[in-house]
Design an enzyme around this catalytic site. Structure first.
Site, PDB file in Angstrom:
ATOM      1  N   LYS A 116      37.873  64.430  46.611  1.00 36.56           N
ATOM      2  CA  LYS A 116      38.663  65.177  47.549  1.00 36.56           C
ATOM      3  C   LYS A 116      37.541  66.158  48.304  1.00 36.56           C
ATOM      4  O   LYS A 116      37.433  66.151  49.586  1.00 36.56           O
ATOM      5  CB  LYS A 116      39.676  65.857  46.965  1.00 36.56           C
ATOM      6  CG  LYS A 116      40.954  64.940  46.493  1.00 36.56           C
ATOM      7  CD  LYS A 116      42.126  65.856  46.154  1.00 36.56           C
ATOM      8  CE  LYS A 116      43.329  64.927  45.923  1.00 36.56           C
ATOM      9  NZ  LYS A 116      43.047  64.248  44.723  1.00 36.56           N
ATOM     10  N   GLU A 200      42.576  75.446  48.321  1.00 37.68           N
ATOM     11  CA  GLU A 200      42.966  75.065  49.839  1.00 37.68           C
ATOM     12  C   GLU A 200      43.970  76.124  50.077  1.00 37.68           C
ATOM     13  O   GLU A 200      44.850  76.571  49.191  1.00 37.68           O
ATOM     14  CB  GLU A 200      43.436  73.919  50.204  1.00 37.68           C
ATOM     15  CG  GLU A 200      42.491  72.647  50.159  1.00 37.68           C
ATOM     16  CD  GLU A 200      43.253  71.427  50.534  1.00 37.68           C
ATOM     17  OE1 GLU A 200      42.339  70.503  50.947  1.00 37.68           O
ATOM     18  OE2 GLU A 200      44.353  71.285  50.353  1.00 37.68           O
ATOM     19  N   HIS A 235      54.864  68.466  42.726  1.00 37.30           N
ATOM     20  CA  HIS A 235      54.132  67.923  43.492  1.00 37.30           C
ATOM     21  C   HIS A 235      53.974  66.200  43.264  1.00 37.30           C
ATOM     22  O   HIS A 235      52.986  65.724  43.670  1.00 37.30           O
ATOM     23  CB  HIS A 235      52.473  68.404  43.334  1.00 37.30           C
ATOM     24  CG  HIS A 235      52.408  69.780  43.189  1.00 37.30           C
ATOM     25  ND1 HIS A 235      52.591  70.431  44.242  1.00 37.30           N
ATOM     26  CD2 HIS A 235      52.242  70.872  42.202  1.00 37.30           C
ATOM     27  CE1 HIS A 235      52.402  71.711  44.091  1.00 37.30           C
ATOM     28  NE2 HIS A 235      52.351  71.880  42.727  1.00 37.30           N
ATOM     29  N   ARG A 292      43.942  52.444  47.619  1.00 40.52           N
ATOM     30  CA  ARG A 292      44.791  51.487  46.777  1.00 40.52           C
ATOM     31  C   ARG A 292      46.099  51.458  47.573  1.00 40.52           C
ATOM     32  O   ARG A 292      46.335  52.162  48.551  1.00 40.52           O
ATOM     33  CB  ARG A 292      44.893  52.133  45.412  1.00 40.52           C
ATOM     34  CG  ARG A 292      45.558  53.671  45.516  1.00 40.52           C
ATOM     35  CD  ARG A 292      45.876  53.932  44.082  1.00 40.52           C
ATOM     36  NE  ARG A 292      46.140  55.474  44.001  1.00 40.52           N
ATOM     37  CZ  ARG A 292      47.403  55.960  44.283  1.00 40.52           C
ATOM     38  NH1 ARG A 292      48.207  55.224  44.900  1.00 40.52           N
ATOM     39  NH2 ARG A 292      47.486  57.421  44.156  1.00 40.52           N
TER      40      ARG A 292
END
Length: 673
Positions: A116, A200, A235, A292
């Protein structure tokens, strides 16, 4: 086009891929672990190869065993599905070296987007907007905390190599940062083999919107519009829909073009999803790219009329994209609900066991149609602790969002399961919730609407108790309250019409509804039936229970003129009454067993809520703890579960060590209040 495809996955996605391959005339090969020898995906393929033990690292994560299976069966291509090895660059390269087509993007694209942090640096160069945060390589805990302090709380810690909500924590203040960081790193290392994280800014009331992109090897790249995946718990996505409510044509084009730019930045080929987080004012930021097929791809198929697995296979075989951007259209609205073996009332804790019943709504079509199910298990299969506890995906299509909502609520009300706890009733409450119905969506919707979505437990109604009693009478040989409806037995001693010399018959059944006990006295007098509960006056009763399979009945009962009807399943010691609001599970009271339990004192012991592995212990014998303090951490079904002290007390003994496997119900800690 290749003629033999090996599917390097399990469950519903393996069955889904096999369905398209069969339609295209491609032979399929399944792989399976010890736990999956009799699994549905094995039966769905033309042949199957055993690859190892039940844990993923011993089977579905073994690239060597999967490649050997492909060689043995003559497979020219491998489809990895999602999860497991689907985003493993080393596996993609190993396939290429073995001369086998990897149905997915090039290894370099997986590598670029697999981290990421690295992906965000690439996106920054491609002018794709990013959420403020730290995406660097320095993983020292003190340094990461300083970055979080500088960003400002709340922050989101996220596994750099992660996905599916694993290795992710929201941190509200500096005090909780170190514990959350340690937990994220453990979960990331366990799930992805990489404990790197990024930090973040955590956006309040954001929406999670993702764009489906597709690229071929000839330079073409398109976006197949967006999916709104805002409704989440822990999440992880719960309900997904397409298109996103309130999406303007301009913003759709802007996000689609940004997603295509992201794909082109890494020379992407195949199916991919670019995920964005969007603020209420319309600003959006790149989160990650999943290299994917996504779990929620069916909603895109429903609104575009395209088979994305077929697109994958054609692109992997070197063919051009089946459609250009200007040929793609949105038709209606689609929604997908993920059916999980879990207990929403207990923090969505996974549930394991044998799936005693699994009945899908009538008129379901398993690939196309307005109501579709993508499933990987059948009645009689076991939900194990080794894999994700998803049972199936229920997908509906409507002419607009309101019709899709109505169809999904209706289909959820017709879906019946027994043997494990599921989220079906919760999903139906969610679909019918006012905020969801009005498309007032954000990633905190479930928490925001907690009181409405988790109402106080309702006691069993008189109708539910009556239906359960009628099914029990049917199991005892009395399916009808009307003697005229019974066939004459061959032996007069087999008569089960309740006749007695005194013309009177009575029997009391005690049904347990959670902690509540209901004593139901059934009475027959001169051919008429009555039912009383406790001190209530007996009420006239009539019933008919039509057999519908082993232990199953379609029951209609009339108590004092009030009708009730429902399918009912009778198991050894329980009765499941299926209503649109969910299954009411009533247990037969066993007086002998209940008496033997009296006097048992389990003190302050804490038991494992499911089978799993101890991965961290936070206390030692003699420690004083407060209610809510973390005692130890278990890992099960690829997620961490923290066991907390139920009250203030002293730790007397810890019965396991880090690394130990524990069974469901095992006593973990002795705690003296």
């Amino acid at each position: 086009m290749f003629t033999t495809l090996l599917i390097a996955n399990r469950g519903e996605i393996a069955c889904r891929i096999a369905a398209t391959a069969r339609r295209m005339g491609i032979r399929t090969v399944a792989v399976y672990s010890d736990a999956d020898a009799d699994a549905r995906h094995v039966a769905a393929c033309d042949s199957a190869v055993h690859i190892g033990g039940p844990e993923p690292r011993s089977s579905y994560l073994r690239a060597d065993a999967i490649l050997e299976a492909a060689r043995q069966t003559g497979a020219q291509a491998i489809h990895p599905g999602y999860g497991f090895l689907s985003e493993n660059e080393d596996f993609a390269r190993a396939c290429a070296q073995a001369g086998i087509v990897f149905v997915g993007p090039p290894a370099d694209a997986i590598a670029a987007m697999g981290s990421k942090s690295a992906a965000k640096r690439i996106m920054e160069k491609a002018d794709v907007p990013l959420v403020p945060g730290y995406h660097g390589d320095n993983q020292e805990a003190g340094f990461l905390k300083k970055q979080a302090d500088a960003i400002g709380y709340p922050v989101l810690i996220k596994a750099s190599a992660g996905g599916g909500g694993k290795g992710m924590r929201i941190v509200e203040s500096a005090d909780g940062f170190n514990d959350a960081l340690a937990s994220c790193k453990r979960e990331a290392a366990s799930s992805f083999g990489d404990d790197k994280v990024l930090i973040e800014r955590y956006l309040t009331r954001p929406r999670h919107i993702e764009i489906q992109v597709f690229a071929d090897g000839k330079g073409q790249c398109v976006y197949l519009f967006e999916r709104d995946c805002s409704v989440q718990r822990r999440h992880q996505k719960v309900i997904e829909e397409a298109p996103a409510p309130g999406m303007t044509v301009e913003r759709r084009r802007s996000m689609g073009e940004a997603a295509v730019a992201a794909a082109r930045a890494v020379d992407y080929v195949g199916a991919g999803t670019v995920e964005f987080i969007a603020e209420p004012d319309g600003r959006f930021y790149f989160m990650e790219m999943n290299t994917r097929l996504q779990v929620e791809h069916p909603v895109t198929e429903m609104i575009t009329g395209q088979d994305l697995v077929e697109w994958q296979l054609r692109v992997a075989a070197g063919e051009p994209l089946p459609a250009a951007q200007d040929a793609l259209r949105i038709d209606g609205h689609a929604m997908e609900a993920r059916i999980y073996a879990e207990n929403p009332d207990n923090g969505f804790l996974p549930s394991i066991g044998t799936l005693a019943a699994l009945d899908f709504p009538p008129h379901v079509q398993f690939v196309n149609g307005d109501v579709r199910v993508d499933g990987g298990v059948r009645a009689g299969d076991t939900i194990t602790p080794y894999y994700d506890p998803m049972i199936a995906k229920l997908i509906v299509h409507g002419s607009d969002r309101d019709q899709a909502c109505a169809r999904l609520a209706q289909a959820l009300g017709q879906l019946r399961t027994a043997g494990v706890q599921t989220n079906v009733a919760f999903l139906r409450r969610l679909v019918l919730d006012q905020a969801f119905a009005q498309a007032d969506l954000d990633t905190g919707l479930i928490e925001r609407r907690h009181d409405a979505l988790f109402p106080p437990r309702r006691n069993a109604s008189a109708g539910e108790l009556t239906l359960a009693l009628a099914a029990l009478m049917a199991r005892l040989g009395r399916p009808d309250s009307d003697p005229a409806g019974l066939a004459a037995p061959a032996d007069p001693w087999d008569v089960v019409d309740g006749w007695r010399v005194t013309k009177s018959w009575a029997c009391t059944f005690t049904l347990l509804d959670g902690d509540a006990a209901h004593a139901l006295t059934l009475h027959r007098e001169n051919g008429s039936w009555t039912l009383s509960t406790g001190a209530d006056q007996p009420l006239p009763l009539a019933w008919r229970a039509q057999p519908d399979g082993p232990g199953r009945y379609l029951v209609r009962a009339r108590l004092d003129g009030m009708d009730a009807r429902a399918p009912v399943l009778v198991r050894e010691d329980s009765v499941h009454v299926f209503t649109p609001d969910g299954a009411r599970v009533l247990r037969l009271h066993d007086a002998v067993a209940h008496a033997s339990d009296e006097g048992d004192d389990h003190g302050g012991s804490l038991a494992a809520p499911m089978p799993g592995k101890i991965i961290a212990i936070q206390v030692k014998a003699g420690d004083t703890v407060k209610a809510g303090d973390a005692l130890l951490v278990m890992e099960a079904m690829k997620m961490e579960h923290t066991i907390c002290a139920p009250s203030d007390g002293t730790v007397e003994e810890i019965f396991f060590a880090v690394g130990d496997q524990v069974v469901d119900g095992a006593e973990l800690v002795a705690l003296t209040p």
